[in-house]
Each structure stands twice: as structure tokens, then as C-alpha cells.
Design a protein around this motif. Sequence first.
Motif, PDB file in Angstrom:
ATOM      1  N   LYS A  43      28.688 -25.972  21.196  1.00 39.94           N
ATOM      2  CA  LYS A  43      29.312 -26.415  22.461  1.00 39.94           C
ATOM      3  C   LYS A  43      28.312 -26.377  23.608  1.00 39.94           C
ATOM      4  CE  LYS A  43      33.267 -26.746  20.466  1.00 39.94           C
ATOM      5  NZ  LYS A  43      33.902 -28.031  20.234  1.00 39.94           N
ATOM      6  N   ARG A  44      27.049 -26.548  23.324  1.00 37.24           N
ATOM      7  CA  ARG A  44      26.041 -26.292  24.352  1.00 37.24           C
ATOM      8  C   ARG A  44      26.098 -27.273  25.521  1.00 37.24           C
ATOM      9  NH1 ARG A  44      21.665 -24.482  22.073  1.00 37.24           N
ATOM     10  NH2 ARG A  44      20.708 -24.475  24.105  1.00 37.24           N
ATOM     11  N   ASN A  45      26.816 -28.388  25.350  1.00 32.41           N
ATOM     12  CA  ASN A  45      26.875 -29.332  26.471  1.00 32.41           C
ATOM     13  C   ASN A  45      28.028 -29.093  27.428  1.00 32.41           C
ATOM     14  OD1 ASN A  45      24.583 -30.682  25.712  1.00 32.41           O
ATOM     15  ND2 ASN A  45      25.707 -31.893  24.185  1.00 32.41           N
ATOM     16  N   THR A  46      28.773 -28.021  27.201  1.00 29.77           N
ATOM     17  CA  THR A  46      29.903 -27.736  28.095  1.00 29.77           C
ATOM     18  C   THR A  46      29.412 -27.253  29.469  1.00 29.77           C
ATOM     19  OG1 THR A  46      31.833 -26.344  28.380  1.00 29.77           O
ATOM     20  CG2 THR A  46      30.095 -25.399  27.132  1.00 29.77           C
ATOM     21  N   LEU A  47      30.321 -27.319  30.445  1.00 29.45           N
ATOM     22  CA  LEU A  47      29.978 -26.831  31.797  1.00 29.45           C
ATOM     23  C   LEU A  47      29.824 -25.324  31.819  1.00 29.45           C
ATOM     24  CD1 LEU A  47      32.485 -28.864  33.990  1.00 29.45           C
ATOM     25  CD2 LEU A  47      30.007 -29.193  33.790  1.00 29.45           C
ATOM     26  N   GLY A  48      30.473 -24.658  30.853  1.00 30.65           N
ATOM     27  CA  GLY A  48      30.407 -23.197  30.797  1.00 30.65           C
ATOM     28  C   GLY A  48      31.478 -22.663  29.868  1.00 30.65           C
ATOM     29  N   PHE A  49      31.529 -21.346  29.763  1.00 26.79           N
ATOM     30  CA  PHE A  49      32.425 -20.718  28.786  1.00 26.79           C
ATOM     31  C   PHE A  49      33.329 -19.685  29.439  1.00 26.79           C
ATOM     32  CE2 PHE A  49      28.750 -22.196  26.475  1.00 26.79           C
ATOM     33  CZ  PHE A  49      29.289 -22.720  25.308  1.00 26.79           C
ATOM     34  N   VAL A  50      34.532 -19.581  28.873  1.00 31.20           N
ATOM     35  CA  VAL A  50      35.397 -18.445  29.216  1.00 31.20           C
ATOM     36  C   VAL A  50      35.453 -17.576  27.969  1.00 31.20           C
ATOM     37  CG1 VAL A  50      37.680 -17.682  29.930  1.00 31.20           C
ATOM     38  CG2 VAL A  50      36.773 -19.842  30.809  1.00 31.20           C
ATOM     39  N   PHE A  51      34.853 -16.402  28.049  1.00 37.02           N
ATOM     40  CA  PHE A  51      34.783 -15.501  26.899  1.00 37.02           C
ATOM     41  C   PHE A  51      36.019 -14.616  26.844  1.00 37.02           C
ATOM     42  CE2 PHE A  51      30.423 -16.675  27.750  1.00 37.02           C
ATOM     43  CZ  PHE A  51      29.956 -16.967  26.481  1.00 37.02           C
ATOM     44  N   ASP A  52      36.630 -14.604  25.664  1.00 40.29           N
ATOM     45  CA  ASP A  52      37.878 -13.869  25.460  1.00 40.29           C
ATOM     46  C   ASP A  52      37.727 -13.040  24.178  1.00 40.29           C
ATOM     47  OD1 ASP A  52      40.443 -13.213  24.537  1.00 40.29           O
ATOM     48  OD2 ASP A  52      41.102 -15.295  24.366  1.00 40.29           O
ATOM     49  N   GLY A  53      37.524 -11.728  24.326  1.00 40.06           N
ATOM     50  CA  GLY A  53      37.413 -10.863  23.145  1.00 40.06           C
ATOM     51  C   GLY A  53      35.987 -10.565  22.718  1.00 40.06           C
ATOM     52  N   PHE A  54      35.032 -11.208  23.323  1.00 36.69           N
ATOM     53  CA  PHE A  54      33.608 -10.947  23.073  1.00 36.69           C
ATOM     54  C   PHE A  54      32.902 -10.980  24.404  1.00 36.69           C
ATOM     55  CE2 PHE A  54      29.228 -12.248  22.617  1.00 36.69           C
ATOM     56  CZ  PHE A  54      28.770 -11.492  21.557  1.00 36.69           C
ATOM     57  N   PRO A  55      32.086 -10.015  24.737  1.00 38.95           N
ATOM     58  CA  PRO A  55      31.701  -8.825  23.985  1.00 38.95           C
ATOM     59  C   PRO A  55      32.742  -7.701  24.043  1.00 38.95           C
ATOM     60  CG  PRO A  55      30.511  -8.922  26.063  1.00 38.95           C
ATOM     61  CD  PRO A  55      31.323 -10.160  25.988  1.00 38.95           C
ATOM     62  N   ARG A  56      32.725  -6.860  23.031  1.00 39.75           N
ATOM     63  CA  ARG A  56      33.607  -5.698  22.976  1.00 39.75           C
ATOM     64  C   ARG A  56      32.824  -4.399  22.845  1.00 39.75           C
ATOM     65  NH1 ARG A  56      38.212  -8.693  20.806  1.00 39.75           N
ATOM     66  NH2 ARG A  56      40.068  -7.454  20.501  1.00 39.75           N
ATOM     67  N   THR A  57      31.513  -4.465  22.726  1.00 38.56           N
ATOM     68  CA  THR A  57      30.670  -3.260  22.671  1.00 38.56           C
ATOM     69  C   THR A  57      29.445  -3.507  23.567  1.00 38.56           C
ATOM     70  OG1 THR A  57      29.210  -4.024  20.893  1.00 38.56           O
ATOM     71  CG2 THR A  57      31.247  -2.922  20.203  1.00 38.56           C
ATOM     72  N   LEU A  58      28.757  -2.415  23.914  1.00 38.49           N
ATOM     73  CA  LEU A  58      27.571  -2.575  24.755  1.00 38.49           C
ATOM     74  C   LEU A  58      26.509  -3.418  24.071  1.00 38.49           C
ATOM     75  CD1 LEU A  58      27.100   0.915  26.418  1.00 38.49           C
ATOM     76  CD2 LEU A  58      27.498  -1.266  27.578  1.00 38.49           C
ATOM     77  N   ARG A  59      26.341  -3.195  22.745  1.00 36.09           N
ATOM     78  CA  ARG A  59      25.364  -3.989  22.010  1.00 36.09           C
ATOM     79  C   ARG A  59      25.697  -5.482  22.098  1.00 36.09           C
ATOM     80  NH1 ARG A  59      22.198  -2.914  17.602  1.00 36.09           N
ATOM     81  NH2 ARG A  59      21.553  -1.131  18.827  1.00 36.09           N
ATOM     82  N   GLN A  60      26.983  -5.786  21.952  1.00 36.06           N
ATOM     83  CA  GLN A  60      27.399  -7.202  22.051  1.00 36.06           C
ATOM     84  C   GLN A  60      27.138  -7.753  23.452  1.00 36.06           C
ATOM     85  OE1 GLN A  60      31.453  -7.813  20.701  1.00 36.06           O
ATOM     86  NE2 GLN A  60      31.131  -6.610  18.846  1.00 36.06           N
ATOM     87  N   ALA A  61      27.354  -6.905  24.470  1.00 36.42           N
ATOM     88  CA  ALA A  61      27.129  -7.360  25.847  1.00 36.42           C
ATOM     89  C   ALA A  61      25.646  -7.707  26.052  1.00 36.42           C
ATOM     90  CB  ALA A  61      27.560  -6.279  26.836  1.00 36.42           C
ATOM     91  N   GLU A  62      24.783  -6.865  25.499  1.00 33.92           N
ATOM     92  CA  GLU A  62      23.343  -7.145  25.617  1.00 33.92           C
ATOM     93  C   GLU A  62      22.990  -8.415  24.844  1.00 33.92           C
ATOM     94  OE1 GLU A  62      22.363  -2.382  25.966  1.00 33.92           O
ATOM     95  OE2 GLU A  62      21.826  -3.452  24.127  1.00 33.92           O
ATOM     96  N   ASN A  63      23.609  -8.560  23.669  1.00 34.51           N
ATOM     97  CA  ASN A  63      23.362  -9.773  22.882  1.00 34.51           C
ATOM     98  C   ASN A  63      23.792 -11.025  23.649  1.00 34.51           C
ATOM     99  OD1 ASN A  63      22.431  -8.219  20.769  1.00 34.51           O
ATOM    100  ND2 ASN A  63      24.328  -8.322  19.583  1.00 34.51           N
ATOM    101  N   LEU A  64      24.965 -10.930  24.296  1.00 34.72           N
ATOM    102  CA  LEU A  64      25.453 -12.106  25.035  1.00 34.72           C
ATOM    103  C   LEU A  64      24.502 -12.446  26.184  1.00 34.72           C
ATOM    104  CD1 LEU A  64      27.561 -14.292  25.520  1.00 34.72           C
ATOM    105  CD2 LEU A  64      28.798 -12.695  26.993  1.00 34.72           C
ATOM    106  N   ASP A  65      24.019 -11.423  26.881  1.00 38.84           N
ATOM    107  CA  ASP A  65      23.062 -11.689  27.968  1.00 38.84           C
ATOM    108  C   ASP A  65      21.869 -12.490  27.448  1.00 38.84           C
ATOM    109  OD1 ASP A  65      24.592 -10.376  29.819  1.00 38.84           O
ATOM    110  OD2 ASP A  65      23.446  -8.513  29.792  1.00 38.84           O
ATOM    111  N   LYS A  66      21.381 -12.087  26.270  1.00 39.24           N
ATOM    112  CA  LYS A  66      20.203 -12.783  25.717  1.00 39.24           C
ATOM    113  C   LYS A  66      20.557 -14.221  25.311  1.00 39.24           C
ATOM    114  CE  LYS A  66      18.202  -8.575  23.905  1.00 39.24           C
ATOM    115  NZ  LYS A  66      18.598  -7.739  22.788  1.00 39.24           N
ATOM    116  N   LEU A  67      21.725 -14.389  24.691  1.00 39.42           N
ATOM    117  CA  LEU A  67      22.120 -15.732  24.250  1.00 39.42           C
ATOM    118  C   LEU A  67      22.280 -16.678  25.441  1.00 39.42           C
ATOM    119  CD1 LEU A  67      24.824 -14.897  21.510  1.00 39.42           C
ATOM    120  CD2 LEU A  67      22.495 -15.754  21.151  1.00 39.42           C
TER     121      LEU A  67
END
Length: 193
Positions: free
Chosen positions: A76-100
Motif C-alpha cells: 500500500k505504499r502509494n497511500t496518503l498514509g496509514f491508520v495503525f490499529d493493533g500494531f505496535p503492541r510492544t516497544l520492540r514493535q514500536a521501534e520496528n515501525l519507526d524504522k519501517l
Amino acid sequence: MINILFLARPGAGKGTQAQLLAEKFNLFHLSSGAILRQEVASGSKFSSEIKEAQLSGQLVSDELITSLVEKKLNQKRNTLGFVFDGFPRTLRQAENLDKLLEKMGGNLNLVIILDISREEMIKRVLKRAEIEKRQDDNEITIGARAAVYDEQTRPLIDYYAAQNKILTVNGLQEIPAIAAELEEIVTKFLNKA
Ligand code: AMP
């Protein structure tokens, strides 16, 4: 690109509000629970790991959910943006999302907390169990899901508060009232940006 995260206890209405907000602002609603349920339905090799986690109210591994989310972000990389629901749920996931998001040239702009008490959560999830017949909404998993939220997901509030990204909305209001408040918050944010 605008990226919004909903952070809330199970049953707070984040799925409903995330979907309404995504429709309103033409963003992609990325629900990790839905991604995992689709993965099971498609007979993926991770099906048993996912089902086991869901039925016991535990989380699947950070690696698995991050790789599934990454796949979806790429699709979905051409979207205007994302509404995240249920992810991230841990600190590790939050750091992963920042990188992505950084790789996509974006970042997380707003973190919305839909605030309900633990008692209200239990009441609502049991009610949802009767209506939707979701297998993981029951008295056995709800205790585990509440504990997982308190231990693993709540620390994200401090993580994002340190970045000044949090806005809290009273989750006890009616659905349209919450939706209206959220629309106002996001409109204000977009006008400032
Ligand atoms: P949900 O529909 O968001 O309540 O998710 C249902 C179940 O899917 C959870 O109880 C977890 O077992 C799993 N799950 C959903 N999102 C995640 C995540 N970000 N990390 C790990 N497990 C997840």
C-alpha cells in the motif's frame, strides 16, 4: 504522508474509530488483528502459531507481526498514509515501525489513546463475544489480554509521550461523538502541518 496510531485496551472501539478515520481522510486502515486472521484463513505456515497466540490471548512474535506489517506497507505504499490499529503492541514493535516508516520517508505523526477503564474493557469484550462470536473474546482470554496490555503495550504510552505525540480521547462517549472529536483533532493537525 500522515500516520496515526490508535492505542487502547481491547474493546475500546479502536477498530471502529480507526476505520471511520481512515475513510474520512482517505488513509489505509492497517489492522494487525485482521492481517493475522487473513493469514490464518489463507492457510499460511504461521497459522498454528497465530491461532495459538490468539486463543490464549498472547501476542505473536514481534518478528512475525513486523514482517507481515512490512509486507502490507509495501503493498500500500502509494497511500496518503496509514491508520495503525493493533500494531505496535510492544516497544520492540514500536521501534520496528519507526524504522519501517522512516524507510518510506515518513514517521508516526499522532498517537490517539481511546481511554476506557479495565472494568469497562471486560464488560465490552464479553458483550462483543455474544454479538460477533469472535473466538478470542471470552472470559478465559480476556484476563490474559488485559495483562498483556498492561505489561507490554502500556509502556508505549511513555515511549510516545516522550515524543509529544499523544492525544487522549474519552472512549466512553458514543461512537459519533468520538468520531467527531477525532476528525477535529486530525483536521487541526493537518492545518498546522
Ligand atoms: P486484535 O484484533 O487487535 O485484538 O488482535 C487479536 C489477536 O491477534 C491478539 O490477541 C494477538 O494474539 C494477535 N495480535 C494482534 N496484533 C498483534 C501485534 N501487534 N503483536 C502481536 N500479536 C498481535
